[in-house]
Design a protein around this motif. Structure first.
Motif, short mmCIF file in Angstrom:
data_model
loop_
_atom_site.label_atom_id
_atom_site.label_comp_id
_atom_site.label_asym_id
_atom_site.label_seq_id
_atom_site.Cartn_x
_atom_site.Cartn_y
_atom_site.Cartn_z
N LEU A 208 -3.35 4.92 -4.12
CA LEU A 208 -4.50 4.20 -4.65
C LEU A 208 -4.08 3.06 -5.57
N HIS A 209 -2.99 3.24 -6.32
CA HIS A 209 -2.46 2.12 -7.11
C HIS A 209 -1.99 1.00 -6.19
N LEU A 210 -1.30 1.36 -5.13
CA LEU A 210 -0.77 0.36 -4.21
C LEU A 210 -1.89 -0.39 -3.49
N LEU A 211 -2.99 0.29 -3.18
CA LEU A 211 -4.15 -0.40 -2.62
C LEU A 211 -4.63 -1.48 -3.59
N ASN A 212 -4.63 -1.14 -4.87
CA ASN A 212 -5.10 -2.08 -5.88
C ASN A 212 -4.15 -3.25 -6.06
N VAL A 213 -2.85 -3.01 -5.88
CA VAL A 213 -1.91 -4.14 -5.91
C VAL A 213 -2.20 -5.06 -4.73
N ILE A 218 -4.45 -4.90 -9.49
CA ILE A 218 -3.32 -4.50 -10.34
C ILE A 218 -2.16 -5.42 -9.99
N ASP A 219 -1.39 -5.81 -11.00
CA ASP A 219 -0.33 -6.79 -10.77
C ASP A 219 1.00 -6.18 -10.36
N ALA A 220 1.26 -4.93 -10.73
CA ALA A 220 2.52 -4.29 -10.35
C ALA A 220 2.37 -2.78 -10.42
N PHE A 221 3.10 -2.10 -9.56
CA PHE A 221 3.16 -0.64 -9.55
C PHE A 221 4.60 -0.22 -9.33
N TRP A 222 5.02 0.83 -10.04
CA TRP A 222 6.36 1.36 -9.79
C TRP A 222 6.31 2.89 -9.80
N GLN A 223 7.26 3.48 -9.12
CA GLN A 223 7.38 4.94 -9.11
C GLN A 223 8.82 5.32 -8.86
N PHE A 224 9.27 6.33 -9.58
CA PHE A 224 10.60 6.89 -9.35
C PHE A 224 10.46 8.13 -8.48
N ALA A 225 11.40 8.28 -7.54
CA ALA A 225 11.32 9.32 -6.51
C ALA A 225 10.07 9.05 -5.66
N GLY A 226 9.71 9.98 -4.84
CA GLY A 226 8.54 9.76 -4.00
C GLY A 226 8.76 10.28 -2.61
N ALA A 227 7.69 10.28 -1.85
CA ALA A 227 7.70 10.77 -0.47
C ALA A 227 7.27 9.64 0.45
N ARG A 228 7.63 9.78 1.72
CA ARG A 228 7.23 8.75 2.68
C ARG A 228 5.72 8.59 2.70
N ALA A 229 5.01 9.72 2.69
CA ALA A 229 3.57 9.69 2.91
C ALA A 229 2.82 9.00 1.77
N ASP A 230 3.36 9.02 0.55
CA ASP A 230 2.62 8.40 -0.54
C ASP A 230 3.08 6.97 -0.83
N LEU A 231 4.15 6.50 -0.17
CA LEU A 231 4.65 5.15 -0.43
C LEU A 231 4.55 4.22 0.78
#
Length: 277
Positions: A208-213, A218-231
């Motif tokens: 949902l953050h990435l949709l907003n980017v 939203i101007d930027a989003f970052w995440q450490f670690a993660g899964a294919r399905a959420d990125l």
């Protein structure tokens, strides 16, 4: 091959349907599956143990997959299917469906509105198309590699912001029980961004953050670690909306990367500098 991945054939099988037509059908499929999740939404689902929570999460997933999986498999019978939505890393060659039947599932169970259904077709480890449906609003976000990103058919474009100090940025926690080193890195990055950006949002899910980017909200989003399905869904949406994707250090991002940064081009370099401290 991992037990969490099932292959149903060779992705090289020729298909007459175009990727654009396939995306249109995928969007219909996630919309139909989202109706199931919407019908299950309401009061907070109480749980006293981790086992009860996991059972409730699985019940949502299973109800959606009963509708979504047969539709997607009929669209692309030769594509493999990723069973575990929290899995990360590279996939074997060929085509794969990467699906999150209830992205933001924990929000759904807590009566919060931030959840949806996602389906992404990956070809030789590159996302080809994605559809994300938000059942409470009825919105469907789509992206096609080389074909742009859209919200219900309307083109999406990332923010034109060039000043990180004027930027709304966001981050997310990839999963519960994260490694302690990752937890410390998350905390440090939020502290750094609090000093450099205008406002920092922290919540789940990542999509949902990435949709907003992608939509320029939203101007930027970052995440450490993660899964294919959420990125993967958001990474394709942001790229096709004109944004920049990398890891937190500015290197090319892949599903095997240890971090992801998605940003408007005008603030990407500054965000890398902040996250690299």
């Amino acid at each position: 091959m991992s037990d969490s991945i099932q292959s149903t054939g060779n992705a090289a099988v020729a298909e007459a349907v175009s990727d654009a037509d396939l995306l249109a059908e995928t969007a219909i499929a996630v919309g139909a599956a989202g109706s199931v999740l919407r019908e299950r939404f309401g009061d907070v689902v109480r749980h006293r143990t981790r086992e009860e929570l996991m059972s409730a999460l699985a019940a949502n997933d299973d109800a959606v997959l009963d509708v979504l999986r047969p539709r997607l498999e009929s669209l692309r019978p030769q594509a493999g299917w990723v069973e575990e939505e929290l899995a990360g890393g590279a996939l074997p060659s060929g085509e794969w469906w990467v699906v999150d039947p209830a992205e933001g599932n924990v929000n759904h169970l807590h009566g919060l509105p931030d959840w949806g259904v996602t389906a992404t077709l990956v070809r030789d480890n590159q996302p080809v198309l994605t559809a994300v449906h938000l059942p409470l609003t009825g919105e469907t976000y789509t992206a096609l590699a080389g074909g742009g990103a859209h919200l219900d058919g309307r083109p999406l474009r990332v923010s034109e912001t060039t000043d990180l100090g004027l930027s709304l940025v966001a981050t997310s926690q990839a999963r519960p029980d994260e490694d302690q080193a990752v937890i410390r890195r998350i905390g440090s990055s939020i502290t750094s961004m609090l000093g450099d950006a205008l406002v920092v949002r922290t919540s789940v899910p990542a999509t949902l953050h990435l949709l907003n980017v992608a939509a320029g909200r939203i101007d930027a989003f970052w995440q450490f670690a993660g899964a294919r399905a959420d990125l993967l869904p958001g990474a394709l949406l942001v790229t096709e909306a004109g944004g920049r994707i990398s890891d937190a250090e500015g290197r090319p991002w892949t599903p095997a990367s240890e971090s992801l940064l998605a940003a408007a081009p005008g603030v990407h370099t500054a965000a890398v500098a902040t996250l690299s401290r």
